[in-house]
Design an enzyme around this catalytic site. Structure first.
Site, mmCIF file in Angstrom:
data_model
loop_
_atom_site.group_PDB
_atom_site.id
_atom_site.type_symbol
_atom_site.label_atom_id
_atom_site.label_comp_id
_atom_site.label_asym_id
_atom_site.label_seq_id
_atom_site.Cartn_x
_atom_site.Cartn_y
_atom_site.Cartn_z
ATOM 1 N N HIS A 193 1.423 -37.955 6.365
ATOM 2 C CA HIS A 193 1.721 -38.076 7.946
ATOM 3 C C HIS A 193 2.775 -38.974 8.212
ATOM 4 O O HIS A 193 3.635 -38.888 9.089
ATOM 5 C CB HIS A 193 0.559 -37.935 8.541
ATOM 6 C CG HIS A 193 0.004 -36.324 8.717
ATOM 7 N ND1 HIS A 193 -0.922 -36.063 7.558
ATOM 8 C CD2 HIS A 193 0.441 -35.278 8.872
ATOM 9 C CE1 HIS A 193 -1.116 -34.855 7.816
ATOM 10 N NE2 HIS A 193 -0.421 -34.359 8.559
ATOM 11 N N ARG A 300 2.036 -31.408 16.856
ATOM 12 C CA ARG A 300 0.972 -32.016 15.911
ATOM 13 C C ARG A 300 0.230 -32.919 16.927
ATOM 14 O O ARG A 300 0.560 -34.047 17.073
ATOM 15 C CB ARG A 300 1.416 -32.982 14.674
ATOM 16 C CG ARG A 300 1.895 -32.088 13.756
ATOM 17 C CD ARG A 300 2.081 -33.051 12.481
ATOM 18 N NE ARG A 300 2.431 -32.538 11.114
ATOM 19 C CZ ARG A 300 3.636 -32.187 10.657
ATOM 20 N NH1 ARG A 300 4.680 -32.508 11.309
ATOM 21 N NH2 ARG A 300 3.789 -31.357 9.604
ATOM 22 N N ARG A 336 -0.920 -27.236 18.187
ATOM 23 C CA ARG A 336 -1.857 -27.114 17.223
ATOM 24 C C ARG A 336 -3.011 -27.844 17.594
ATOM 25 O O ARG A 336 -2.807 -29.119 18.231
ATOM 26 C CB ARG A 336 -1.436 -27.465 15.816
ATOM 27 C CG ARG A 336 -2.416 -27.481 14.648
ATOM 28 C CD ARG A 336 -1.989 -27.934 13.571
ATOM 29 N NE ARG A 336 -1.694 -29.437 13.288
ATOM 30 C CZ ARG A 336 -1.135 -29.875 12.281
ATOM 31 N NH1 ARG A 336 -1.030 -29.213 11.187
ATOM 32 N NH2 ARG A 336 -0.980 -31.213 12.232
ATOM 33 N N GLU A 438 -2.871 -22.731 5.151
ATOM 34 C CA GLU A 438 -2.603 -23.954 4.505
ATOM 35 C C GLU A 438 -3.557 -24.300 3.211
ATOM 36 O O GLU A 438 -3.931 -25.070 2.663
ATOM 37 C CB GLU A 438 -2.377 -25.207 5.134
ATOM 38 C CG GLU A 438 -3.359 -25.317 6.453
ATOM 39 C CD GLU A 438 -3.056 -26.422 7.145
ATOM 40 O OE1 GLU A 438 -1.905 -27.105 7.188
ATOM 41 O OE2 GLU A 438 -3.787 -26.471 8.475
ATOM 42 N N ASP A 462 0.039 -28.712 2.827
ATOM 43 C CA ASP A 462 -1.500 -28.583 2.649
ATOM 44 C C ASP A 462 -1.649 -27.601 1.527
ATOM 45 O O ASP A 462 -2.492 -27.798 0.477
ATOM 46 C CB ASP A 462 -2.416 -28.657 3.722
ATOM 47 C CG ASP A 462 -2.705 -29.771 4.488
ATOM 48 O OD1 ASP A 462 -2.764 -30.691 3.610
ATOM 49 O OD2 ASP A 462 -2.536 -30.057 5.498
ATOM 50 N N CYS A 509 5.860 -23.814 8.705
ATOM 51 C CA CYS A 509 6.038 -25.126 9.448
ATOM 52 C C CYS A 509 5.620 -26.377 8.609
ATOM 53 O O CYS A 509 5.846 -27.251 8.950
ATOM 54 C CB CYS A 509 5.105 -25.156 10.502
ATOM 55 S SG CYS A 509 3.369 -25.055 10.323
HETATM 56 C C1 PEP Z 1 1.184 -28.478 6.575
HETATM 57 O O1 PEP Z 1 0.249 -28.789 5.971
HETATM 58 O O2 PEP Z 1 2.031 -27.932 5.975
HETATM 59 C C2 PEP Z 1 1.405 -28.722 7.893
HETATM 60 C C3 PEP Z 1 2.465 -28.438 8.533
HETATM 61 O O3 PEP Z 1 0.350 -29.547 8.567
HETATM 62 P P1 PEP Z 1 0.336 -31.145 8.380
HETATM 63 O O4 PEP Z 1 1.554 -31.555 7.775
HETATM 64 O O5 PEP Z 1 0.194 -31.757 9.804
HETATM 65 O O6 PEP Z 1 -1.017 -31.309 7.720
HETATM 66 MG MG MG Z 2 -1.633 -29.097 7.168
#
Ligand code: PEP
Ligand code: MG
Length: 577
Positions: A193, A300, A336, A438, A462, A509
């Site tokens: 992240h 997010r 989300r 995911e 994920d 996404c």
């Molecule tokens: C993902 O997992 O692709 C996603 C968009 O969520 P994050 O990156 O916040 O886990």
């Molecule tokens: Mg994710």
């Protein structure tokens, strides 16, 4: 002589940055058991008090330099540390250890830190347990001064390249506010992240340069080449000139792309693709509008929970969501629900709940944590629902893995709606509720999920991690993180088909959606909505406007035939480059 170091570039925008190195002091220096003689007690106490004083003044000056428009939780983060420095448990208790046990200042502080850490470890309350990290931060800073270090002023970061062992998302936000020009870190995966945040903040970053903090010297000139994943220290005039030209070329390219910003992302044969933005903070709305996103496909929300000891209240969240909804002025936003987890925890609440797990990525994360802790979840649901009264809001659930779990969430949403109705609080009773696909289990069972949801969104960051068993944060296995792995593509295709059968929209996404390399394949596979970091919108729009859908569908078919026959994606570049 120029030193060249290879790492992993995380910027889709292929950015280059030039600036002086700022080596970030992190962690607690190693401290050994050392005792003093009685005649040195006073000297040692004064040394400790002086270190406390230097650290406090530094933090106060840092606090004063935070720009007024910075999220308030960042100031709170520093306030917490200031309070700790004054707290008896750290200051007086350490002095007692120096006096009573004849410990050196460093050792006394270390012993005190260990005692406090044990107390925090034993706490049941997950919020309180996270204070251990704050203690470590504070103790680390005092130990740094005791070891002869001088904490640098926050203002010094402007225009500099920060070189650190690792950065938390919280630190990344703080440094962006301080005008940092690029990041270089030793650890972290491109899908962590922190990396995603750096990308969406538009800061060039290179990760995975082993021992970067010892390779580079404080203040030396660095060139950060995001496209190649290379950092050049002490560049020659010729190298510098080359990179300055590249920065200039990039600027012209952006100007060129901006000329088409108002044109729809439509293929040459007339298929409209909807381009949405991923945002982390309401402040990201500016660039989202500037780059003419059709909506926000992923907000997010966990970044609202960072750098603070308690979760944001319903009202605080409502304020943040409303500021995004109002700022978007009628453009839809997908909010989300909280996705706290292994790489979004440092400096945040609920850390221990996630981090104490044996395997945190497979543990109490995202919706699992929210279902376990309704006191965390309900205020957020209320705030999202309340925000939906003022504009088009969609609610999205992360990391679903089973239908029972989904049903439980839907029941909670329904109960929260009933409560709001009883209280006469307005909200959109038809708010679309979607789920992120995911986890491979969710992709395989996408038909069942689609029956209960209003939309699906594929989270490839994920999905790839869990399908290929590759930790998205671990640079050692990063080379295995492959969006083109047949298993990943089959799961994506299965999800798109399931949404089609259920007659609901599906988007993507994950970072894959904002990587121009994959845009054509994804459209050929049937995606009509892509959500990405706002800086990738212009390039993606241009690419779509040059593409022909029927041709892409044909190429996708050829590509999948090859995949099935060989299990490899070797034809990809020939077909889609
Ligand atoms: C993902 O997992 O692709 C996603 C968009 O969520 P994050 O990156 O916040 O886990
Ligand atoms: Mg994710």
């Amino acid at each position: 002589m120029t030193l060249s170091c290879q790492g992993i570039g995380i910027n889709t925008s292929r950015e280059v940055a030039i600036g002086d190195a700022y080596l970030l002091q992190q962690g607690i220096p190693e401290v050994n058991h050392r005792e003093i003689t009685e005649d040195l007690i006073q000297v040692e106490i004064e040394r400790f008090e002086n270190a406390l004083h230097v650290t406090t003044s530094h933090l106060r000056s840092v606090r004063e330099q935070i720009p007024a428009d910075t999220a308030s939780d960042i100031s709170e983060f520093i306030d917490t540390h200031l309070l700790m420095l004054e707290d008896y448990a750290i200051s007086q208790a350490t002095i007692n250890l120096i006096r009573d046990n004849l410990y050196s200042a460093e050792w006394a502080l270390q012993v005190r830190r260990d005692e406090l850490a044990r107390v925090f470890d034993e706490m049941d309350d997950p919020y309180l347990r996270t204070r251990k990290d704050d203690v470590d931060h504070v103790v680390g800073q005092v130990q740094f001064v005791l070891a002869g270090g001088q904490p640098e002023q926050r203002g010094d970061l402007h225009g500099r390249v920060v070189v650190a062992r690792d950065l938390t998302p919280a630190e990344t936000i703080m440094m962006k506010n301080q005008g940092v020009t690029a990041f270089v870190t030793e650890f972290g995966g491109p899908l962590s992240h922190t990396a995603i945040l750096a990308r969406s903040l538009g800061i060039p970053a290179i990760i995975g340069i082993h021992q970067a903090t010892s390779l580079f010297r404080q203040g030396e000139l660095l060139v950060v080449d995001g496209a190649q994943g290379v950092v050049l220290a002490n560049p020659t005039m010729r190298i510098l000139e080359h990179y300055r030209q590249r920065i200039e070329a990039r600027r012209s390219r952006e100007e060129e792309l901006r000329r088409h910003v108002d044109l729809p992302a439509m293929t040459t044969d007339g298929e409209q693709i909807y381009l949405h933005a991923n945002i982390e903070l309401p402040e990201d709305i500016g660039i989202t509008l500037n780059n003419r996103a059709d909506g926000v496909g992923l907000f997010r929300t966990e970044f609202l929970y960072m750098n603070r000891s308690t979760p944001p209240t319903e009202e605080e969240q409502l304020e943040a969501y409303l500021s995004a909804v109002r700022g978007l002025n009628g453009i839809p936003i997908t909010i989300r629900t909280l996705d706290l987890g292994v790489d979004k925890t440092t400096g945040s609440i609920s850390e221990s709940g996630c981090m104490s797990a044996i395997n945190p990525a497979l543990g109490l994360r995202a919706i699992r944590l929210c279902l376990k802790e309704p006191e965390l979840f309900i205020p957020q649901l209320r705030a999202i629902l309340r925000a939906s009264a003022e504009g088009p809001v969609r609610l999205m659930i992360p990391m679903l893995s089973g239908i029972q779990e989904l049903k439980q969430v839907i029941r909670m949403i329904d109960r929260t709606k009933d409560e709001l109705s009883e209280q006469g609080v307005p909200f959109d009773s038809e708010i679309p509720v979607g789920g992120m696909i995911e986890v491979p289990a969710a992709a395989l069972a996408a038909d069942s999920f689609a029956r209960h949801l209003d939309f699906l969104s594929i989270g490839t960051n994920d999905l790839i991690q869990y399908t290929l068993a590759v930790d998205r944060m671990d640079e050692e296995v990063n080379f295995l993180f492959d969006p083109l792995h047949p298993a990943v593509l089959y799961l994506i295709q299965r999800t798109i088909n399931a949404a089609g059968r259920a007659g609901i929209p599906v988007s993507m996404c994950g970072e894959m959606a904002g990587e121009p390399r994959y845009t054509r394949l994804l459209i050929g596979m049937g995606l009509r909505e892509l959500s990405m970091q706002p800086s990738a919108l212009l390039e993606t729009r241009a690419l779509i406007r040059q593409s022909n859908l029927s041709e892409l569908q044909q190429r996708t078919k050829t590509f999948f035939n090859e995949l099935e026959e060989t299990g490899e994606s070797q034809l990809f570049d020939t077909l889609f480059d």
